[in-house]
Design an enzyme around this catalytic site. Structure first.
Site, mmCIF file in Angstrom:
data_model
loop_
_atom_site.group_PDB
_atom_site.id
_atom_site.type_symbol
_atom_site.label_atom_id
_atom_site.label_comp_id
_atom_site.label_asym_id
_atom_site.label_seq_id
_atom_site.Cartn_x
_atom_site.Cartn_y
_atom_site.Cartn_z
ATOM 1 N N CYS A 132 62.067 13.787 37.412
ATOM 2 C CA CYS A 132 61.708 12.374 37.279
ATOM 3 C C CYS A 132 62.895 11.435 37.138
ATOM 4 O O CYS A 132 62.721 10.267 36.755
ATOM 5 C CB CYS A 132 60.757 12.187 36.093
ATOM 6 S SG CYS A 132 59.178 13.043 36.321
ATOM 7 N N LYS A 197 52.733 11.120 27.233
ATOM 8 C CA LYS A 197 52.514 11.987 28.389
ATOM 9 C C LYS A 197 53.044 13.374 28.039
ATOM 10 O O LYS A 197 54.246 13.557 27.828
ATOM 11 C CB LYS A 197 53.228 11.436 29.625
ATOM 12 C CG LYS A 197 53.029 12.283 30.878
ATOM 13 C CD LYS A 197 53.734 11.662 32.068
ATOM 14 C CE LYS A 197 53.562 12.505 33.325
ATOM 15 N NZ LYS A 197 54.243 11.900 34.484
ATOM 16 N N ARG A 219 59.691 20.213 32.895
ATOM 17 C CA ARG A 219 59.841 18.822 32.438
ATOM 18 C C ARG A 219 59.729 18.678 30.920
ATOM 19 O O ARG A 219 59.474 17.592 30.416
ATOM 20 C CB ARG A 219 58.799 17.952 33.149
ATOM 21 C CG ARG A 219 59.062 17.861 34.644
ATOM 22 C CD ARG A 219 57.986 17.122 35.382
ATOM 23 N NE ARG A 219 58.369 16.974 36.789
ATOM 24 C CZ ARG A 219 57.530 16.896 37.796
ATOM 25 N NH1 ARG A 219 56.222 16.931 37.578
ATOM 26 N NH2 ARG A 219 57.956 16.763 39.039
ATOM 27 N N GLU A 235 55.923 7.613 19.894
ATOM 28 C CA GLU A 235 56.196 7.186 21.274
ATOM 29 C C GLU A 235 55.375 5.950 21.630
ATOM 30 O O GLU A 235 55.877 5.010 22.266
ATOM 31 C CB GLU A 235 55.862 8.328 22.244
ATOM 32 C CG GLU A 235 56.825 9.494 22.215
ATOM 33 C CD GLU A 235 58.057 9.254 23.079
ATOM 34 O OE1 GLU A 235 58.276 8.103 23.509
ATOM 35 O OE2 GLU A 235 58.802 10.227 23.318
ATOM 36 N N LYS A 250 48.004 10.935 28.244
ATOM 37 C CA LYS A 250 47.817 11.785 29.422
ATOM 38 C C LYS A 250 48.293 13.199 29.084
ATOM 39 O O LYS A 250 49.410 13.353 28.575
ATOM 40 C CB LYS A 250 48.624 11.212 30.603
ATOM 41 C CG LYS A 250 48.566 12.053 31.867
ATOM 42 C CD LYS A 250 49.483 11.480 32.945
ATOM 43 C CE LYS A 250 49.390 12.340 34.219
ATOM 44 N NZ LYS A 250 50.312 11.861 35.262
ATOM 45 N N SER A 276 44.365 15.684 37.137
ATOM 46 C CA SER A 276 43.931 16.496 38.270
ATOM 47 C C SER A 276 43.322 17.825 37.847
ATOM 48 O O SER A 276 42.287 18.249 38.382
ATOM 49 C CB SER A 276 45.112 16.736 39.209
ATOM 50 O OG SER A 276 46.177 17.395 38.521
#
Length: 327
Positions: A132, A197, A219, A235, A250, A276
């Site tokens: 990212c 996230k 990640r 956060e 998320k 997803s």
């Protein structure tokens, strides 16, 4: 104190369907939903995403058709991701005004000016390595990545994006993007931050959809540890302080505790991304006859609303619209 049985019989309020609707505590409307879409180069391209039945990579012309269909169903907002023709080491390709998402935004706005377009901001789809941000000494470099993210955000706003949604999880990116937008005359453009996230296995099918799997490592140095709820609140608080207008959690289903805690503590507009893997599990179970797809979809959506979610980003959005419209 309420009276006890037999004086109290809570089932009295459940016998009649009209009364059940009248006293339901949680409401759901099409205003709550955002449909994620994937735009790719080409023409008349509608490439099925095998791990996400019913979803496609769409060329710009097909993207406009899809948005028209969504609009007709009552879906008013979309979240756009891009599959570029070329990639580079730091995602600079996403900062160009002719990049694929920018093309999609302009085409949608030309045909459907009232469609609300949210542009995802990240580099994973645009980098050759699939991470990212910019890689320095084998790791994603936080501060140099902020420059690319800010430039990408300004370009997307210039193309006509109504909202910017940074999903990269770099420290300080909300402040950097807010500053860049304001300095370029986009002070009215809101930011929806992917604030909490998590590094999650639920993203698996998205890697196929966006062609963004990392080529090495993972990640977990920038996405959150799924074991940590207090850190998620820190956060979220940091993003609010830096200028986020909406905050997001998320994935959605495994983190409804975080949604509820954040909504109770900060009382700001809250989004949840029904991702997803969550979508594909429901589809797979339904296709095998193990669950009633429509019932389980609506149970999920009402649960997210009950937890405190204001906006639901979901690949189920089209089906939800059909259910709510009794189609």
């Amino acid at each position: 104190m309420r009276p006890l049985f037999p004086t109290s019989r809570p089932r009295r309020l459940r016998y009649n369907s009209v009364l059940r609707e009248m006293i339901s505590e949680t409401s759901l409307s099409l205003n709550d939903f955002i449909m994620p879409l994937f735009v790719r180069p080409g023409k008349e391209e509608r490439v099925p995403i095998q791990s996400m039945p019913g979803n496609f990579q769409l060329s710009v012309d097909e993207l406009v058709k899809e948005c028209k269909e969504l609009s007709d169903l009552g879906i008013k907002a979309v979240l756009l991701f891009g599959i570029p023709e070329t990639k580079d080491e730091d995602g600079t390709v996403a900062t160009h005004d002719h990049s694929i998402v920018q093309q999609g935004i302009r085409a949608i706005k030309k045909e459907l000016p009232d469609m609300y377009i949210i542009a995802d901001v990240c580099n994973c789809e645009y980098t050759t390595h699939g991470h990212c941000g910019t890689i320095i000494d084998g790791d994603v470099d936080n501060d140099s990545t902020l420059i690319t993210l800010a430039n990408q955000s300004v370009s997307l706003a210039r193309a006509g994006a109504d909202m910017i949604a940074p999903s990269d999880m770099m420290d300080g990116r909300i402040g950097a993007i807010r500053k860049a937008l304001d300095e370029n005359g986009y002070e009215k453009t809101p930011i929806m931050a992917y604030s909490a996230k998590f590094a999650s296995a639920f993203y698996g099918p998205f890697r196929d959809a966006a062609e963004s799997a990392p080529q090495f490592g993972d990640r977990r140095t920038y996405q959150m540890d799924f074991r940590n709820g207090d850190e998620a609140l820190r956060e979220i608080e940091a993003d609010i302080a830096e200028g986020a207008d909406i905050v997001m959690v998320k994935p959605a289903l495994s983190f409804m505790d975080v949604i509820a805690r954040a909504k109770d503590r900060y009382n700001v507009p809250m989004a949840a991304y029904n991702v997803s893997g969550e979508f594909s599990m429901v589809k797979a179970a339904s296709e095998n006859g193990w669950v009633d797809e429509d019932r389980i979809i609506m149970e999920i959506m009402y649960s997210l609303k009950r937890a405190g979610t204001d906006l639901i980003i979901s690949y189920h959005s089209k089906r939800v619209s059909e259910i709510l419209n009794n189609k």
